[in-house]
Design an enzyme around this catalytic site. Sequence first.
Site, short mmCIF file in Angstrom:
data_model
loop_
_atom_site.label_atom_id
_atom_site.label_comp_id
_atom_site.label_asym_id
_atom_site.label_seq_id
_atom_site.Cartn_x
_atom_site.Cartn_y
_atom_site.Cartn_z
N GLU A 86 0.85 -1.20 0.00
CA GLU A 86 0.00 0.00 0.00
C GLU A 86 0.88 1.25 0.00
O GLU A 86 1.99 1.25 0.53
CB GLU A 86 -0.94 -0.01 1.21
CG GLU A 86 -0.27 -0.17 2.57
CD GLU A 86 0.22 1.14 3.15
OE1 GLU A 86 -0.22 2.20 2.68
OE2 GLU A 86 1.04 1.10 4.07
N LEU A 125 -0.55 4.52 0.97
CA LEU A 125 -1.58 5.44 1.44
C LEU A 125 -0.99 6.46 2.40
O LEU A 125 -0.30 6.12 3.36
CB LEU A 125 -2.70 4.66 2.17
CG LEU A 125 -3.35 3.51 1.40
CD1 LEU A 125 -4.38 2.83 2.28
CD2 LEU A 125 -3.98 4.02 0.12
N CYS A 141 4.65 4.68 9.36
CA CYS A 141 5.41 4.08 8.26
C CYS A 141 6.90 4.42 8.26
O CYS A 141 7.74 3.53 8.37
CB CYS A 141 4.79 4.50 6.92
SG CYS A 141 3.16 3.80 6.62
N LYS A 196 9.22 3.13 11.22
CA LYS A 196 9.24 1.66 11.25
C LYS A 196 9.92 1.09 10.01
O LYS A 196 10.73 0.16 10.10
CB LYS A 196 7.80 1.15 11.36
CG LYS A 196 7.64 -0.35 11.26
CD LYS A 196 6.19 -0.76 11.50
CE LYS A 196 5.26 -0.33 10.40
NZ LYS A 196 5.42 -1.12 9.14
N LYS A 240 1.09 14.57 11.79
CA LYS A 240 0.74 15.39 10.64
C LYS A 240 -0.73 15.75 10.78
O LYS A 240 -1.45 15.15 11.57
CB LYS A 240 1.00 14.62 9.33
CG LYS A 240 0.14 13.38 9.16
CD LYS A 240 0.45 12.64 7.86
CE LYS A 240 -0.12 13.36 6.67
NZ LYS A 240 -0.01 12.56 5.42
#
Length: 435
Positions: free
Chosen positions: A151, A153, A263, A266, A324
């Site tokens: 993904e 996203l 994301c 990690k 964010k």
Amino acid sequence: MRVAMIGTGYVGLVSGTCFADFGHVVTCIDKDATKIDALNDGHIPIYEPGLQELVAKNVEEERLFFSTEAAQAIREADAVFIAVGTPTRRGDGHADLTYVYAAAEEIAGLLDGFTVIVTKSTVPVGTGDEVEAIIRKTNPKADFAVVSNPEFLREGAAISDFKRPDRVVVGTEDEKAVEVMKELYRPLYLNETPIIVTRRRTSELIKYAANAFLAVKITFINEIADLCEKVGANVQEVSRGIGLDNRIGGKFLHAGPGYGGSCFPKDTLALSKIAADAHSDLKIVDSVIEVNTARKKKMADKVIDFLGGDVDGKTVALLGLAFKPNTDDMREAPSIDIVAKLQAAGAKIRAYDPASMEEAEKVMSGVLFCDGPYHAIENADVVVIVTEWDQFRALDLDRVKSLVNSPKVVDLRNIYKTDYMTARGFEYTSVGRSY
């Protein structure tokens, strides 16, 4: 087509809902009965603009279902997606694949007819091989193919990213599986979205490489911002000047307090571990991890220096806590390190975020969470803008001045102009701008 989505976290819920909106029949499966009950009652466990409405629409039109029972959905599925968490494993930094392998074992015993098993979770190179081995060992007669379909996203823009992606990556050498994947993504395929078909291991690496490269861009411009402060330059103008070069591009060239979220931290760490295990140096990625970790704490130093080197007993108002805007995600948010270091120096923290305060309370203590931005800045000795939510871009500055102890602002997102703030009577500092 019929789809089973194992996992109703961020990726699973968004992907399952969007597939349903494409016209497929999707069952999202999770062992957490409380979460499934909440979803069936119309409560969305994450903050993502537009998701609640899209879920409600597809549930009403009977294309989207939520269940704790996997058996029927998997037996009937053309494709079963594994979209469970792969958190950083404690102690060594590798991705924890416990949930992925458990899902593979459960799926194996329920397969009926040819089924495509799709890894949507972000997983290290070679995970698809292990998933395939687990299924073959558990159910030697199963007719299936394992596909990597990472993904891409962005939190806060996930629905748009799913429906209008830059590309779809499919990792498999099985032609029947390719046809199933093309049918699943047919609405995009008809609109000429590039569908990249590659080998499974290559697909697994594409995801990590993409996130690491974006993390490099963020960290690069943050270091350029530090240089700008030293030499009297403006990082926003530098970003524009280099970003207009098509070879570079302007995205992810916004200086700030460092990257966070589910994301980049990690995935950069996992990629570094993958490289180390393969005896292949990724010195750039290793440096990015080190620099970004230090940067978050450095932003607290920026606040302390702005107050003359001492914040003991001072009140600091933080506007924004999530990593964010347009998300409630507090994972690896810069605000966590900023708060911890300011508190260690004796500061009292008041904070407000439009979406993430419930999550922030789980990872912060001793913080007064406020009802709105103006409540947060009452009697503050300095206002620190940490997350660039739209509502912080046009604050009533006269009201701000009337509420604070002193008109000092540290803008870690560069959403105001220096000369404008100075003209309004504020002591103001930002990131990478001397003017």
